[in-house]
Design an enzyme around this catalytic site. Sequence first.
Site, PDB file in Angstrom:
ATOM      1  N   ARG A 288      26.566  25.995  46.400  1.00  0.00           N
ATOM      2  CA  ARG A 288      28.250  26.487  46.617  1.00  0.00           C
ATOM      3  C   ARG A 288      28.107  26.367  48.714  1.00  0.00           C
ATOM      4  O   ARG A 288      29.077  25.776  49.246  1.00  0.00           O
ATOM      5  CB  ARG A 288      29.508  28.021  46.279  1.00  0.00           C
ATOM      6  CG  ARG A 288      29.578  28.600  47.463  1.00  0.00           C
ATOM      7  CD  ARG A 288      30.617  29.385  46.824  1.00  0.00           C
ATOM      8  NE  ARG A 288      29.747  30.526  47.441  1.00  0.00           N
ATOM      9  CZ  ARG A 288      30.219  31.754  47.277  1.00  0.00           C
ATOM     10  NH1 ARG A 288      31.216  32.976  46.819  1.00  0.00           N
ATOM     11  NH2 ARG A 288      29.301  32.809  47.963  1.00  0.00           N
TER      12      ARG A 288
ATOM     13  N   ASP B 133      38.815  26.977  37.643  1.00  0.00           N
ATOM     14  CA  ASP B 133      39.725  28.469  37.903  1.00  0.00           C
ATOM     15  C   ASP B 133      40.614  28.656  37.384  1.00  0.00           C
ATOM     16  O   ASP B 133      41.299  26.827  37.253  1.00  0.00           O
ATOM     17  CB  ASP B 133      39.225  28.389  39.608  1.00  0.00           C
ATOM     18  CG  ASP B 133      40.159  29.906  39.693  1.00  0.00           C
ATOM     19  OD1 ASP B 133      38.239  31.049  39.481  1.00  0.00           O
ATOM     20  OD2 ASP B 133      41.029  31.126  39.263  1.00  0.00           O
TER      21      ASP B 133
ATOM     22  N   TYR C 103      49.355  35.508  38.680  1.00  0.00           N
ATOM     23  CA  TYR C 103      48.948  35.628  40.433  1.00  0.00           C
ATOM     24  C   TYR C 103      50.308  35.123  41.155  1.00  0.00           C
ATOM     25  O   TYR C 103      50.168  35.149  42.418  1.00  0.00           O
ATOM     26  CB  TYR C 103      48.130  35.105  39.942  1.00  0.00           C
ATOM     27  CG  TYR C 103      46.436  35.402  39.658  1.00  0.00           C
ATOM     28  CD1 TYR C 103      46.071  36.417  40.643  1.00  0.00           C
ATOM     29  CD2 TYR C 103      46.800  35.508  38.311  1.00  0.00           C
ATOM     30  CE1 TYR C 103      44.738  36.727  40.215  1.00  0.00           C
ATOM     31  CE2 TYR C 103      45.220  36.688  37.869  1.00  0.00           C
ATOM     32  CZ  TYR C 103      44.345  37.788  38.811  1.00  0.00           C
ATOM     33  OH  TYR C 103      43.129  38.190  38.313  1.00  0.00           O
TER      34      TYR C 103
ATOM     35  N   ARG D 213      31.420  33.193  33.048  1.00  0.00           N
ATOM     36  CA  ARG D 213      31.416  33.835  33.991  1.00  0.00           C
ATOM     37  C   ARG D 213      29.818  33.368  34.082  1.00  0.00           C
ATOM     38  O   ARG D 213      29.026  33.244  35.645  1.00  0.00           O
ATOM     39  CB  ARG D 213      31.700  34.400  36.123  1.00  0.00           C
ATOM     40  CG  ARG D 213      32.994  34.574  35.137  1.00  0.00           C
ATOM     41  CD  ARG D 213      33.611  34.333  36.600  1.00  0.00           C
ATOM     42  NE  ARG D 213      34.697  33.912  36.180  1.00  0.00           N
ATOM     43  CZ  ARG D 213      35.653  35.269  37.652  1.00  0.00           C
ATOM     44  NH1 ARG D 213      35.137  36.394  38.644  1.00  0.00           N
ATOM     45  NH2 ARG D 213      37.307  34.668  37.608  1.00  0.00           N
TER      46      ARG D 213
ATOM     47  N   ARG E  39      27.140  33.981  41.285  1.00  0.00           N
ATOM     48  CA  ARG E  39      26.940  33.795  42.158  1.00  0.00           C
ATOM     49  C   ARG E  39      25.556  35.353  41.973  1.00  0.00           C
ATOM     50  O   ARG E  39      25.077  35.426  42.650  1.00  0.00           O
ATOM     51  CB  ARG E  39      27.830  34.865  42.924  1.00  0.00           C
ATOM     52  CG  ARG E  39      29.202  34.702  44.122  1.00  0.00           C
ATOM     53  CD  ARG E  39      29.584  35.193  44.125  1.00  0.00           C
ATOM     54  NE  ARG E  39      31.068  35.696  42.895  1.00  0.00           N
ATOM     55  CZ  ARG E  39      32.340  36.400  43.019  1.00  0.00           C
ATOM     56  NH1 ARG E  39      32.976  36.482  44.012  1.00  0.00           N
ATOM     57  NH2 ARG E  39      32.720  37.114  41.962  1.00  0.00           N
TER      58      ARG E  39
HETATM   59  O1  CP3 Z   1      31.261  30.504  34.388  1.00  0.00           O
HETATM   60  C1  CP3 Z   1      32.606  30.200  34.275  1.00  0.00           C
HETATM   61  O2  CP3 Z   1      33.306  31.073  33.573  1.00  0.00           O
HETATM   62  C2  CP3 Z   1      33.629  29.586  34.400  1.00  0.00           C
HETATM   63  C3  CP3 Z   1      34.162  28.728  35.502  1.00  0.00           C
HETATM   64  C4  CP3 Z   1      35.431  30.347  35.796  1.00  0.00           C
HETATM   65  C5  CP3 Z   1      35.628  30.761  36.945  1.00  0.00           C
HETATM   66  N1  CP3 Z   1      36.345  32.090  36.725  1.00  0.00           N
HETATM   67  C6  CP3 Z   1      34.519  30.613  38.145  1.00  0.00           C
HETATM   68  C7  CP3 Z   1      35.121  31.448  39.423  1.00  0.00           C
HETATM   69  C8  CP3 Z   1      36.010  30.547  35.214  1.00  0.00           C
HETATM   70  C9  CP3 Z   1      36.231  29.971  33.356  1.00  0.00           C
HETATM   71  C10 CP3 Z   1      37.436  31.903  35.284  1.00  0.00           C
HETATM   72  C11 CP3 Z   1      38.740  31.995  35.014  1.00  0.00           C
HETATM   73  C12 CP3 Z   1      39.172  33.011  35.990  1.00  0.00           C
HETATM   74  N2  CP3 Z   1      39.270  33.203  37.263  1.00  0.00           N
HETATM   75  C13 CP3 Z   1      39.319  34.184  35.222  1.00  0.00           C
HETATM   76  C14 CP3 Z   1      40.216  34.476  33.637  1.00  0.00           C
HETATM   77  C15 CP3 Z   1      38.634  35.429  33.561  1.00  0.00           C
HETATM   78  C16 CP3 Z   1      38.854  36.715  34.108  1.00  0.00           C
HETATM   79  O3  CP3 Z   1      37.652  36.915  34.768  1.00  0.00           O
HETATM   80  O4  CP3 Z   1      38.993  37.376  34.146  1.00  0.00           O
HETATM   81  C17 CP3 Z   1      40.797  34.972  36.795  1.00  0.00           C
HETATM   82  C18 CP3 Z   1      41.647  35.916  35.907  1.00  0.00           C
HETATM   83  C19 CP3 Z   1      40.263  33.580  37.502  1.00  0.00           C
HETATM   84  C20 CP3 Z   1      40.958  34.007  39.231  1.00  0.00           C
HETATM   85  C21 CP3 Z   1      39.822  34.346  40.028  1.00  0.00           C
HETATM   86  N3  CP3 Z   1      38.411  33.231  40.059  1.00  0.00           N
HETATM   87  C22 CP3 Z   1      40.018  35.857  40.911  1.00  0.00           C
HETATM   88  C23 CP3 Z   1      40.578  36.429  40.527  1.00  0.00           C
HETATM   89  C24 CP3 Z   1      38.503  35.239  41.571  1.00  0.00           C
HETATM   90  C25 CP3 Z   1      37.956  36.775  42.235  1.00  0.00           C
HETATM   91  C26 CP3 Z   1      36.838  37.844  41.889  1.00  0.00           C
HETATM   92  C27 CP3 Z   1      35.648  36.952  41.762  1.00  0.00           C
HETATM   93  O5  CP3 Z   1      35.306  37.262  40.534  1.00  0.00           O
HETATM   94  O6  CP3 Z   1      35.083  36.658  42.770  1.00  0.00           O
HETATM   95  C28 CP3 Z   1      38.250  33.632  41.221  1.00  0.00           C
HETATM   96  C29 CP3 Z   1      36.540  33.263  42.041  1.00  0.00           C
HETATM   97  C30 CP3 Z   1      36.000  32.608  41.010  1.00  0.00           C
HETATM   98  N4  CP3 Z   1      36.576  32.306  39.611  1.00  0.00           N
HETATM   99  C31 CP3 Z   1      34.427  32.825  41.299  1.00  0.00           C
HETATM  100  C32 CP3 Z   1      34.167  31.953  40.318  1.00  0.00           C
HETATM  101  C33 CP3 Z   1      32.712  31.438  40.198  1.00  0.00           C
HETATM  102  C34 CP3 Z   1      33.829  33.179  42.753  1.00  0.00           C
HETATM  103  C35 CP3 Z   1      34.188  32.265  43.339  1.00  0.00           C
HETATM  104  C36 CP3 Z   1      32.948  32.420  44.427  1.00  0.00           C
HETATM  105  O7  CP3 Z   1      31.999  31.341  44.707  1.00  0.00           O
HETATM  106  O8  CP3 Z   1      32.896  32.687  45.587  1.00  0.00           O
END
Ligand code: CP3
Length: 343
Positions: free
Chosen positions: A38, A75, A152, A25, A29
């Site tokens: 964003r 994602d 999911y 990540r 944010r």
């Molecule tokens: O920088 C990176 O790591 C690359 C991008 C990336 C994101 N999600 C962007 C993201 C990667 C590799 C993921 C993987 C992901 N997404 C996983 C596996 C890794 C883990 O965290 O266990 C999972 C389970 C998801 C599903 C997901 N996406 C959830 C549960 C959420 C909400 C929780 C949270 O952290 O906000 C997201 C949203 C998400 N994916 C964000 C980002 C940057 C935040 C969204 C935002 O900017 O508002």
Amino acid sequence: MAKKKKLLRSLAGEVLDVPPVWLMRQAGRYLPEYRATRAQAGDFLSLCFNPELAAEVTLQPIRRYGFDGSILFADILLIPQALGADLWFVTGEGPRLSTITEASDMARLKGKDDIHDHLAPIYETVKILAQDLPKDTTLIGFAGAPWTVATYMIAGRGTPDQAPAHRLREAEPETFAALIDLITEATIEYLDMQVKAGAEVVKLFDSWAGSLKGDAFDRFAVAPTKRIISELKSRHPDVPIIAFPREAGDKYIGFAREVGADCLAIDTSVDTSWAVQNLQVDGCVQGNLDPKLMVTGGDALKSEARRICEAFKGGPHIFNLGHGITPDADPENVHHLLEAIRG
Ligand code: CP3
């Protein structure tokens, strides 16, 4: 010939004095420039599907910190969406999807080869990054592992114990198996396209692997991952693969060997000396600093980072967190972390 990139050297089993480093990540944010881009895109999904802006947020942490690895901004839930599930994100809460509770819900999904129109912008982002990244930075593509993606798709949201997915797995084993197969096959095609677009490494995130026990772990964490890796390796023998069966506990032992992964990513709960003895004997290990230290910082961050480097220095190691960096992390702490690792 150009010198091989550091991250690729570790993935090939080389032992380096200073490990390559990137953070789960790392585009996110906690960075003000991410929040600004964003906002420009409108929302998270619009950002994922805008190749110029998605490439921009992928590059932001590389410019700021000079990580060795750069993970595509996308994602794991884009695959369900490409298969026809509804997907939206509720601010402050997380993802929401249409649910799968019976065979008729499965029948509404598309086939594994019908995903590419929807995912074309993601491949475009990879192409831009392959052009624009610094020449010593490794581009990492990714997908969710089938079990985690299925949790999911079945529940329609994140769940603390993945109960809806476990219920479907037990009550409707055929529907569940068909869903796992569809995600597995679509993921193979998705990652194949990422590699063709320029991804040099791929990572499979099985964030909820730890909730599968005994035989279920073998059938739904090991087997689908093994199938994806074996098919990708037959198409792209030189592309290394990182597997992350988060919170697998004792099941981490032998996992990389069994599924054919080049590197095992480990979560924060794994004891480093145990990991050296039981996991690094099989090859490269990635991890596993507690992301909380990126919030609290200070001497504890530096000494813990040094301790992890020291513990893993006898074998191939990629420095990372045990899970994603959180929105409340202090961007300055990333500089402190890199100082501690790189000196
Ligand atoms: O920088 C990176 O790591 C690359 C991008 C990336 C994101 N999600 C962007 C993201 C990667 C590799 C993921 C993987 C992901 N997404 C996983 C596996 C890794 C883990 O965290 O266990 C999972 C389970 C998801 C599903 C997901 N996406 C959830 C549960 C959420 C909400 C929780 C949270 O952290 O906000 C997201 C949203 C998400 N994916 C964000 C980002 C940057 C935040 C969204 C935002 O900017 O508002």
